[in-house]
Design a protein around this motif. Structure first.
Motif, PDB file in Angstrom:
ATOM      1  N   GLN A  47       0.824  -1.211   0.000  1.00 50.18           N
ATOM      2  CA  GLN A  47       0.000   0.000   0.000  1.00 50.18           C
ATOM      3  C   GLN A  47       0.858   1.262   0.000  1.00 50.18           C
ATOM      4  O   GLN A  47       0.528   2.237  -0.661  1.00 50.18           O
ATOM      5  CB  GLN A  47      -0.924   0.019   1.229  1.00 50.18           C
ATOM      6  N   TRP A 106       1.492   3.675  -7.305  1.00 47.56           N
ATOM      7  CA  TRP A 106       0.069   3.969  -7.482  1.00 47.56           C
ATOM      8  C   TRP A 106      -0.086   5.076  -8.517  1.00 47.56           C
ATOM      9  O   TRP A 106       0.762   5.963  -8.617  1.00 47.56           O
ATOM     10  CB  TRP A 106      -0.549   4.418  -6.160  1.00 47.56           C
ATOM     11  N   ALA A 135      -4.408   8.403  -7.001  1.00 47.11           N
ATOM     12  CA  ALA A 135      -4.934   7.182  -6.376  1.00 47.11           C
ATOM     13  C   ALA A 135      -3.969   6.645  -5.317  1.00 47.11           C
ATOM     14  O   ALA A 135      -3.894   5.454  -5.082  1.00 47.11           O
ATOM     15  CB  ALA A 135      -5.193   6.120  -7.441  1.00 47.11           C
ATOM     16  N   GLY A 136      -3.194   7.551  -4.712  1.00 42.94           N
ATOM     17  CA  GLY A 136      -2.259   7.134  -3.683  1.00 42.94           C
ATOM     18  C   GLY A 136      -0.808   7.298  -4.064  1.00 42.94           C
ATOM     19  O   GLY A 136       0.089   6.845  -3.357  1.00 42.94           O
ATOM     20  N   PHE A 137      -0.536   7.977  -5.174  1.00 38.80           N
ATOM     21  CA  PHE A 137       0.836   8.161  -5.650  1.00 38.80           C
ATOM     22  C   PHE A 137       1.656   9.000  -4.674  1.00 38.80           C
ATOM     23  O   PHE A 137       1.179   9.980  -4.122  1.00 38.80           O
ATOM     24  CB  PHE A 137       0.842   8.847  -7.017  1.00 38.80           C
ATOM     25  N   GLN A 156       7.630   6.196  -4.697  1.00 39.76           N
ATOM     26  CA  GLN A 156       7.149   4.955  -5.298  1.00 39.76           C
ATOM     27  C   GLN A 156       7.773   4.694  -6.667  1.00 39.76           C
ATOM     28  O   GLN A 156       7.798   3.547  -7.120  1.00 39.76           O
ATOM     29  CB  GLN A 156       5.628   4.988  -5.411  1.00 39.76           C
ATOM     30  N   SER A 213       8.783   0.886  -5.798  1.00 43.67           N
ATOM     31  CA  SER A 213       7.928  -0.142  -6.403  1.00 43.67           C
ATOM     32  C   SER A 213       8.738  -1.204  -7.144  1.00 43.67           C
ATOM     33  O   SER A 213       8.308  -2.353  -7.261  1.00 43.67           O
ATOM     34  CB  SER A 213       6.920   0.497  -7.363  1.00 43.67           C
ATOM     35  N   SER A 239      -1.424   4.859 -17.060  1.00 38.21           N
ATOM     36  CA  SER A 239      -2.479   4.782 -16.037  1.00 38.21           C
ATOM     37  C   SER A 239      -3.367   6.018 -16.085  1.00 38.21           C
ATOM     38  O   SER A 239      -4.582   5.916 -15.941  1.00 38.21           O
ATOM     39  CB  SER A 239      -1.870   4.643 -14.644  1.00 38.21           C
ATOM     40  N   ALA A 242      -6.575   2.554 -11.835  1.00 29.89           N
ATOM     41  CA  ALA A 242      -6.247   2.867 -10.445  1.00 29.89           C
ATOM     42  C   ALA A 242      -5.528   1.730  -9.738  1.00 29.89           C
ATOM     43  O   ALA A 242      -5.531   1.660  -8.520  1.00 29.89           O
ATOM     44  CB  ALA A 242      -7.530   3.232  -9.693  1.00 29.89           C
ATOM     45  N   HIS A 243      -4.907   0.830 -10.483  1.00 28.94           N
ATOM     46  CA  HIS A 243      -4.225  -0.307  -9.870  1.00 28.94           C
ATOM     47  C   HIS A 243      -2.746  -0.002  -9.629  1.00 28.94           C
ATOM     48  O   HIS A 243      -2.104   0.628 -10.467  1.00 28.94           O
ATOM     49  CB  HIS A 243      -4.343  -1.543 -10.765  1.00 28.94           C
ATOM     50  N   PRO A 244      -2.207  -0.484  -8.521  1.00 29.83           N
ATOM     51  CA  PRO A 244      -0.776  -0.282  -8.269  1.00 29.83           C
ATOM     52  C   PRO A 244       0.069  -1.263  -9.072  1.00 29.83           C
ATOM     53  O   PRO A 244      -0.421  -2.294  -9.531  1.00 29.83           O
ATOM     54  CB  PRO A 244      -0.660  -0.571  -6.769  1.00 29.83           C
TER      55      PRO A 244
END
Length: 188
Positions: free
Chosen positions: A25, A30, A34-36, A40, A44, A96, A102-104
């Motif tokens: 998470q 992301w 959506a959480g970026f 990351q 990632s 994206s 919205a998927h990581p």
């Protein structure tokens, strides 16, 4: 550097198994909105979705990375790997945003694609034998066919759950960087 990256990826996957989904998470890539978070882009690439995902990426890094590092030197190899990670992440973020996905995303595949294209450029006469089916291919042809497959799979949406455009982003980043460098042996 290759062995350091192998160790880091395996160790971080071990942490990922211990800590669980909270690590994904926070450190997966992301999409923006959506959480970026900026870290990351690099973090990632050290996470993986499964033991097989990790094994495939680390096998590729082991096979291609040692020769590329020997030809470029440790610092340039690290630069190639890092730049390929960044261009892979940026390509994924762009796709994206365009697709409203919205998927990581996790994995070292984008960096690995940069290493693979460097291998093909440094060792154009080397032959790579596919496992299934066992077909020998010159390294540049292998990389071009793999890239074409990634483009096809990304455009058609086949093999969902795979960041095809991140792979291509890493490949493009590695290719462009390699075009500006000469191998260490030709600088002497």
């Amino acid at each position: 550097m290759t062995y350091t990256l192998l160790f880091a990826n395996v160790a971080i996957f071990g942490l990922e198994l211990l800590i669980g989904s909270s690590m994904v998470q926070r450190y997966a890539l992301w999409p923006i909105g959506a959480g970026f978070a900026p870290w990351q882009i690099l973090s990632s690439a050290f996470l993986h979705g499964s033991p097989m995902h990790l094994a495939a990426n680390m096998l590729g890094l082991f096979v291609f990375g040692r020769d590329v590092e020997a030809a470029l030197g440790r610092l340039r190899f690290a630069t190639l790997y890092a730049l390929s990670m960044v261009t892979a992440a940026l390509a994924q973020l762009a796709v994206s945003a365009l697709l409203h996905d919205a998927h990581p995303v996790v994995g070292a595949s984008g960096a690995l694609f940069g290493v693979m294209v460097a291998f093909a450029m440094l060792f154009p006469k080397r032959v790579i034998i596919l496992l299934f089916p066992p077909i020998p291919l010159p390294a540049p042809l292998f990389v071009v066919l793999y890239a074409a497959f990634e483009l096809y799979a990304g455009v058609t949406g086949s093999m969902s759950g795979v960041a095809h455009f991140a792979h291509l982003g890493g490949l493009v980043g590695g290719f462009l960087l390699m075009r500006t460098w000469r191998p260490r042996s030709s600088r002497r």
